[in-house]
Design an enzyme around this catalytic site. Structure first.
Site, PDB file in Angstrom:
ATOM      1  N   HIS A   8       8.302  55.987   2.135  1.00  0.00           N
ATOM      2  CA  HIS A   8       8.979  54.893   2.971  1.00  0.00           C
ATOM      3  C   HIS A   8       6.802  54.053   2.655  1.00  0.00           C
ATOM      4  O   HIS A   8       6.206  54.996   2.765  1.00  0.00           O
ATOM      5  CB  HIS A   8       8.200  55.488   4.902  1.00  0.00           C
ATOM      6  CG  HIS A   8       9.902  56.198   5.001  1.00  0.00           C
ATOM      7  ND1 HIS A   8      10.690  54.966   5.084  1.00  0.00           N
ATOM      8  CD2 HIS A   8      10.327  57.118   5.207  1.00  0.00           C
ATOM      9  CE1 HIS A   8      11.511  55.587   5.119  1.00  0.00           C
ATOM     10  NE2 HIS A   8      11.538  57.202   5.737  1.00  0.00           N
ATOM     11  N   HIS A 177      19.187  56.318   8.917  1.00  0.00           N
ATOM     12  CA  HIS A 177      17.724  56.979   9.350  1.00  0.00           C
ATOM     13  C   HIS A 177      17.173  56.115  10.193  1.00  0.00           C
ATOM     14  O   HIS A 177      16.486  55.463  10.942  1.00  0.00           O
ATOM     15  CB  HIS A 177      16.714  56.590   7.931  1.00  0.00           C
ATOM     16  CG  HIS A 177      15.440  57.483   8.667  1.00  0.00           C
ATOM     17  ND1 HIS A 177      14.664  57.503   9.976  1.00  0.00           N
ATOM     18  CD2 HIS A 177      15.089  57.896   7.207  1.00  0.00           C
ATOM     19  CE1 HIS A 177      13.731  57.637   9.222  1.00  0.00           C
ATOM     20  NE2 HIS A 177      13.487  58.306   8.062  1.00  0.00           N
ATOM     21  N   TYR A 193      14.369  62.466  14.497  1.00  0.00           N
ATOM     22  CA  TYR A 193      15.135  62.105  12.906  1.00  0.00           C
ATOM     23  C   TYR A 193      15.796  63.040  12.795  1.00  0.00           C
ATOM     24  O   TYR A 193      17.072  62.995  12.647  1.00  0.00           O
ATOM     25  CB  TYR A 193      13.132  62.546  12.176  1.00  0.00           C
ATOM     26  CG  TYR A 193      13.001  61.568  11.898  1.00  0.00           C
ATOM     27  CD1 TYR A 193      12.509  60.202  13.191  1.00  0.00           C
ATOM     28  CD2 TYR A 193      12.072  60.659  11.003  1.00  0.00           C
ATOM     29  CE1 TYR A 193      11.650  59.143  13.065  1.00  0.00           C
ATOM     30  CE2 TYR A 193      11.318  59.954  10.674  1.00  0.00           C
ATOM     31  CZ  TYR A 193      11.350  58.773  11.359  1.00  0.00           C
ATOM     32  OH  TYR A 193      10.053  58.196  11.553  1.00  0.00           O
ATOM     33  N   HIS A 222      16.507  64.060   5.322  1.00  0.00           N
ATOM     34  CA  HIS A 222      15.652  65.375   6.135  1.00  0.00           C
ATOM     35  C   HIS A 222      16.666  66.669   5.879  1.00  0.00           C
ATOM     36  O   HIS A 222      16.847  67.029   6.644  1.00  0.00           O
ATOM     37  CB  HIS A 222      15.394  65.057   7.667  1.00  0.00           C
ATOM     38  CG  HIS A 222      14.257  64.007   7.619  1.00  0.00           C
ATOM     39  ND1 HIS A 222      15.664  63.197   8.442  1.00  0.00           N
ATOM     40  CD2 HIS A 222      13.404  63.409   7.153  1.00  0.00           C
ATOM     41  CE1 HIS A 222      14.430  61.550   8.543  1.00  0.00           C
ATOM     42  NE2 HIS A 222      13.419  62.176   8.272  1.00  0.00           N
ATOM     43  N   GLU A 283       9.960  61.928   0.651  1.00  0.00           N
ATOM     44  CA  GLU A 283       8.554  61.615   1.871  1.00  0.00           C
ATOM     45  C   GLU A 283       7.927  61.647   1.891  1.00  0.00           C
ATOM     46  O   GLU A 283       7.182  62.271   3.247  1.00  0.00           O
ATOM     47  CB  GLU A 283      10.138  62.029   2.703  1.00  0.00           C
ATOM     48  CG  GLU A 283       9.964  60.960   4.358  1.00  0.00           C
ATOM     49  CD  GLU A 283      10.403  60.703   5.576  1.00  0.00           C
ATOM     50  OE1 GLU A 283      11.444  62.256   5.909  1.00  0.00           O
ATOM     51  OE2 GLU A 283      10.436  59.953   6.564  1.00  0.00           O
TER      52      GLU A 283
END
Lengths: 346, 346
Positions: A8, A177, A193, A222, A283
């Protein structure tokens, strides 16, 4: 080639935050609304803002990151649907500029202009724009646009079908997400999350979504939330509910990334989840930014954990690092082929 | 001795369900309200109803189960506070009768008469009753009395302090256990339970609760939700938030059970969580009732997984099976000593 499917834009220039402040201030006082959506960010500033990511790519040894707007920044629950649409376009345009400036480092994935209680059908124009005009290869789909109160229907509800139809037609996978949490019970990266991931997977067990959309693909980030750790529970629940085995019922369409920040977690993931369902991701510069005192390395340097998996053959490792991503993201594969990266042999 | 710290009364006689139907029907039509809280269940029927649990105790080799009302049945969000109080007393009384009839097999843990938006202070009279009059050794504390909308304050809020004060004084640990979900997004045993565990742990990282209550003890069930799988994430988040290491910050007061229904999950738990923080449990005849075709054994026969842990010494195994439970539940330890079970040497 090593593709990190989950990055991100967490190092945005201050100008983006200032715009957002004014945009939201404009809700209360229209005179504060930004006069223009032109942020005045130069290419130079933009390129410099992602230098931290490119440094980690070089140091940790990954090549290309599927890059999308900050997940917590999507904040679909804030303001109005019109605010969400404007904010989404601006956020996606920045990603597009970065990917155009640095195409060897980044390929785009988009935010969608979701809003609580509003049909996801309204996201289709932006979806078409980012895929057809901006060349994005994936999107982030928020299963809880309310930001922690879970007031919209589950992912298996027909509410979501118009969007799924277009995703399937366009061959664009969705990463499931959530965004930031406005519920004080849920810390965003520590609870919301992970809960979002777990919740989405269980919804998919309950329904029969992939009978209606056999080519639709979801990435659960994740490391799949709590799912691999409780794989016996999920296999057993599906069995009690008279669902087919998970391999048939969901695992042709659902993929987990490797954003699990310690070796024993990655070992578990690789042990219980079929290798074809695991996609490399870190991430980086995200939820956990520090160095693990137990190893002396960054928690989110997930490549190290994969490299340490002793039972994994070279072919399987290449699937996790590249092959699976190219299969799940067909538009990425086409792009790479055009650039002269033929990809793995089957 | 093998103590299973997590069992719910999931084999209740039909008379209890009929009572509950009438109790809730009485909300809409007072003429349907049950005339009495006497369920008319004989000791014989009661003893027979828990024969399935006792059979599994014998077959799987556990001795004593800490037994509480069905977790999904607590349903604190249903009806009114008065309904919750009446239902809680009845549910706890049944547990007490079972523990009195079969003291070698069961020891009681209680439900609390929580209700969304109401101070947990109101639970103190029932807490005192079940501990002092009924001899219960633990309680289940629902971190989300709303049943899936999470509208009450987080566990670290002072909202909960009056109850914590009494729990600490009475030396009664609380298992943090949600109940059923009225949110269609959350399957109760597949999402809400696991999310509840993960959420509670993250709240404890955010706060500093055990500075105010150094002797308060929480058991987080279902193997700690997603926490052990994401142990690197939680260590890293605590570090980013400038909290002390988890060993100091929460792990003197927080314990995980072994309700993880496959061997790789239990292996991970034992690898990353200190052995002193792991308590044997199965939640038998609970969330997952079937036989795993991969092993030919029940998913929830968790003793098998612990027995298969190759790196675990006998002393550590005894801690998981007995010693830790006696340390975390001091009233259980006292009871067992009185019955002639001296317990492990330190």
């Amino acid at each position: 080639m090593i593709i990190d499917i989950h990055g991100h834009y967490t190092t945005e220039p201050q100008a983006l935050h200032l715009f957002r402040d004014r945009q939201l201030a404009g809700l209360a006082d229209a005179s504060r609304k930004p006069a223009s959506t032109d942020l005045g960010i130069s290419d130079e500033v933009l390129a410099k803002s992602v230098e931290p990511q490119r440094k980690f790519q070089r140091e940790r040894g990954s090549d290309l990151t599927i890059f999308s707007p900050r997940a917590g920044g999507m904040a679909h629950h804030v303001g109005t649907e019109a605010i969400s649409i404007e904010w989404t376009r601006i956020s996606n345009d920045l990603i597009h500029r970065i990917c155009t400036l640095l195409p060897e480092s980044f390929v785009g994935a988009g935010q969608l202009p979701q809003f609580p209680g509003v049909s996801p059908r309204n996201c289709i124009p932006e979806l078409e724009r980012i895929v057809k005009e901006l060349g994005f290869v994936g999107v982030n789909l928020n299963p809880d646009p309310s930001g922690g109160y879970w007031t919209d229907p589950p992912l298996i509800d027909r509410h979501w079908y118009p969007l799924y139809e277009r995703l399937a037609e366009l061959e664009v996978p969705a990463m499931i997400h959530v965004s930031s949490s406005c519920n004080p019970n849920f810390h965003h990266t520590g609870a919301h999350y992970i809960n979002g991931d777990t919740t989405a997977f269980m919804q998919l067990i309950q329904g029969n979504l992939f009978k209606d959309f056999p080519t639709l693909k979801f990435v659960i980030p994740h490391g799949g939330g709590a799912v691999p750790y409780h794989w016996g529970r999920y296999r057993g629940l599906a069995q009690d509910m008279k669902r087919p085995p998970l391999a048939e019922h969901v695992m042709k369409n659902v993929f987990f990334d490797t954003c699990v920040y310690h070796l024993p977690g990655i070992e578990l993931l690789a042990k219980v989840i079929p290798v074809d369902n695991i996609l490399f991701a870190s991430e980086m510069i995200g939820a956990v930014k520090g160095v693990d005192p137990e190893t002396g390395h960054y928690y989110d340097d997930t490549r190290r954990y994969i490299d340490q998996l002793s039972g994994l053959g070279e072919k399987d490792r290449a699937k996790i690092f590249e092959g699976n991503a190219r299969r799940v993201y067909p538009r990425l594969d086409a792009l790479l082929k055009k650039r002269g990266h033929p990809g793995m042999k089957a």
